[in-house]
Design a protein around this motif. Structure first.
Motif, PDB file in Angstrom:
ATOM      1  N   LEU A  59     -61.340  94.216   2.019  1.00 41.79           N
ATOM      2  CA  LEU A  59     -60.440  94.300   0.818  1.00 41.79           C
ATOM      3  C   LEU A  59     -61.262  95.302  -0.305  1.00 41.79           C
ATOM      4  O   LEU A  59     -60.756  95.491  -1.382  1.00 41.79           O
ATOM      5  CB  LEU A  59     -60.777  93.001   0.112  1.00 41.79           C
ATOM      6  CG  LEU A  59     -60.049  91.722   0.587  1.00 41.79           C
ATOM      7  CD1 LEU A  59     -60.563  90.329   0.337  1.00 41.79           C
ATOM      8  CD2 LEU A  59     -58.303  91.967   0.877  1.00 41.79           C
ATOM      9  N   ASP A  60     -62.142  95.977   0.259  1.00 46.89           N
ATOM     10  CA  ASP A  60     -63.006  96.822  -0.415  1.00 46.89           C
ATOM     11  C   ASP A  60     -63.604  96.394  -1.861  1.00 46.89           C
ATOM     12  O   ASP A  60     -63.075  96.923  -2.866  1.00 46.89           O
ATOM     13  CB  ASP A  60     -61.957  98.221  -0.979  1.00 46.89           C
ATOM     14  CG  ASP A  60     -62.582  99.560  -1.454  1.00 46.89           C
ATOM     15  OD1 ASP A  60     -63.794  99.535  -0.945  1.00 46.89           O
ATOM     16  OD2 ASP A  60     -62.221 100.161  -2.040  1.00 46.89           O
ATOM     17  N   LEU A  61     -64.184  95.241  -1.725  1.00 47.09           N
ATOM     18  CA  LEU A  61     -64.907  94.536  -2.719  1.00 47.09           C
ATOM     19  C   LEU A  61     -66.346  94.405  -2.640  1.00 47.09           C
ATOM     20  O   LEU A  61     -66.645  94.357  -1.296  1.00 47.09           O
ATOM     21  CB  LEU A  61     -64.237  93.181  -2.922  1.00 47.09           C
ATOM     22  CG  LEU A  61     -62.891  92.931  -3.378  1.00 47.09           C
ATOM     23  CD1 LEU A  61     -62.181  91.659  -3.340  1.00 47.09           C
ATOM     24  CD2 LEU A  61     -62.451  93.649  -5.094  1.00 47.09           C
ATOM     25  N   PRO A  62     -67.072  94.485  -3.692  1.00 49.40           N
ATOM     26  CA  PRO A  62     -68.496  94.393  -3.404  1.00 49.40           C
ATOM     27  C   PRO A  62     -68.758  93.108  -2.496  1.00 49.40           C
ATOM     28  O   PRO A  62     -68.347  92.077  -3.117  1.00 49.40           O
ATOM     29  CB  PRO A  62     -69.110  94.408  -4.998  1.00 49.40           C
ATOM     30  CG  PRO A  62     -67.969  95.073  -5.579  1.00 49.40           C
ATOM     31  CD  PRO A  62     -66.579  94.583  -5.057  1.00 49.40           C
ATOM     32  N   TYR A  63     -69.902  93.252  -1.913  1.00 52.14           N
ATOM     33  CA  TYR A  63     -70.266  92.030  -1.042  1.00 52.14           C
ATOM     34  C   TYR A  63     -70.866  90.923  -2.013  1.00 52.14           C
ATOM     35  O   TYR A  63     -70.685  89.884  -1.745  1.00 52.14           O
ATOM     36  CB  TYR A  63     -71.522  92.466  -0.072  1.00 52.14           C
ATOM     37  CG  TYR A  63     -71.921  91.271   0.842  1.00 52.14           C
ATOM     38  CD1 TYR A  63     -71.258  90.752   1.808  1.00 52.14           C
ATOM     39  CD2 TYR A  63     -73.037  90.801   0.641  1.00 52.14           C
ATOM     40  CE1 TYR A  63     -71.720  89.439   2.497  1.00 52.14           C
ATOM     41  CE2 TYR A  63     -73.822  89.768   1.296  1.00 52.14           C
ATOM     42  CZ  TYR A  63     -73.213  89.137   2.189  1.00 52.14           C
ATOM     43  OH  TYR A  63     -73.630  88.138   2.838  1.00 52.14           O
ATOM     44  N   ARG A  64     -71.547  91.272  -2.792  1.00 53.25           N
ATOM     45  CA  ARG A  64     -72.307  90.541  -3.965  1.00 53.25           C
ATOM     46  C   ARG A  64     -71.228  89.688  -4.577  1.00 53.25           C
ATOM     47  O   ARG A  64     -71.320  88.423  -5.039  1.00 53.25           O
ATOM     48  CB  ARG A  64     -73.240  91.248  -4.826  1.00 53.25           C
ATOM     49  CG  ARG A  64     -73.798  90.251  -5.892  1.00 53.25           C
ATOM     50  CD  ARG A  64     -74.524  91.177  -6.670  1.00 53.25           C
ATOM     51  NE  ARG A  64     -74.919  90.449  -7.912  1.00 53.25           N
ATOM     52  CZ  ARG A  64     -76.242  89.685  -8.037  1.00 53.25           C
ATOM     53  NH1 ARG A  64     -76.788  89.567  -6.996  1.00 53.25           N
ATOM     54  NH2 ARG A  64     -76.397  89.010  -9.167  1.00 53.25           N
TER      55      ARG A  64
END
Length: 133
Positions: A59-64
């Motif tokens: 999803l190209d979202l930060p893991y955090r």
């Protein structure tokens, strides 16, 4: 009503113009796993790191951001900044140092900022010592 992680996933799918089927292809996760994460009102347990990393990457979202949303979806308590109190266990040393810098800059003008800086510095030293040992 969907959970925090489900809302994050659904919003991102809308932005990308993807279906759940497309997400399963891109992430390598089964449709059952994705539907279970999105469809529940509250998650019964924290998704494993592999699942969150696959979602983060696809999803190209930060893991955090994925970890925080999953923690909230599980009903974990939040700290004063609105993040689950467990989030540090998933943080890398670099993320901890970045957070320390952010907090030091933000708290620079506060009356208790000197004490806060010492506390944050002690926490970072403790984490670095633990990593080295």
């Amino acid at each position: 009503m969907a959970n925090e992680l489900g809302i994050l996933i659904e919003d991102r799918l809308l932005e990308l113009g993807w279906s759940v089927s497309r997400l399963t292809l891109e992430s390598g996760l089964s449709a059952d796993v994705v539907v279970d994460l999105v469809g529940r009102e509250q998650l019964p347990a924290m998704p494993d790191a592999h699942t969150l990393r696959q979602l983060s990457t696809s999803l190209d979202l930060p893991y955090r951001q994925m970890v925080v949303a999953a923690g909230v979806a599980c009903g974990l308590p939040k700290n004063q900044e609105g993040e689950p109190t467990f989030a540090l266990r998933f943080a890398t040393n670099q993320e901890l140092l970045n957070e320390l810098r952010r907090r030091l800059v933000r708290g620079h003008g506060d009356a208790g900022s000197q004490h806060q800086r010492r506390t944050h510095l002690a926490l970072v030293k403790q984490v670095l010592a633990h990593e080295a040992g």
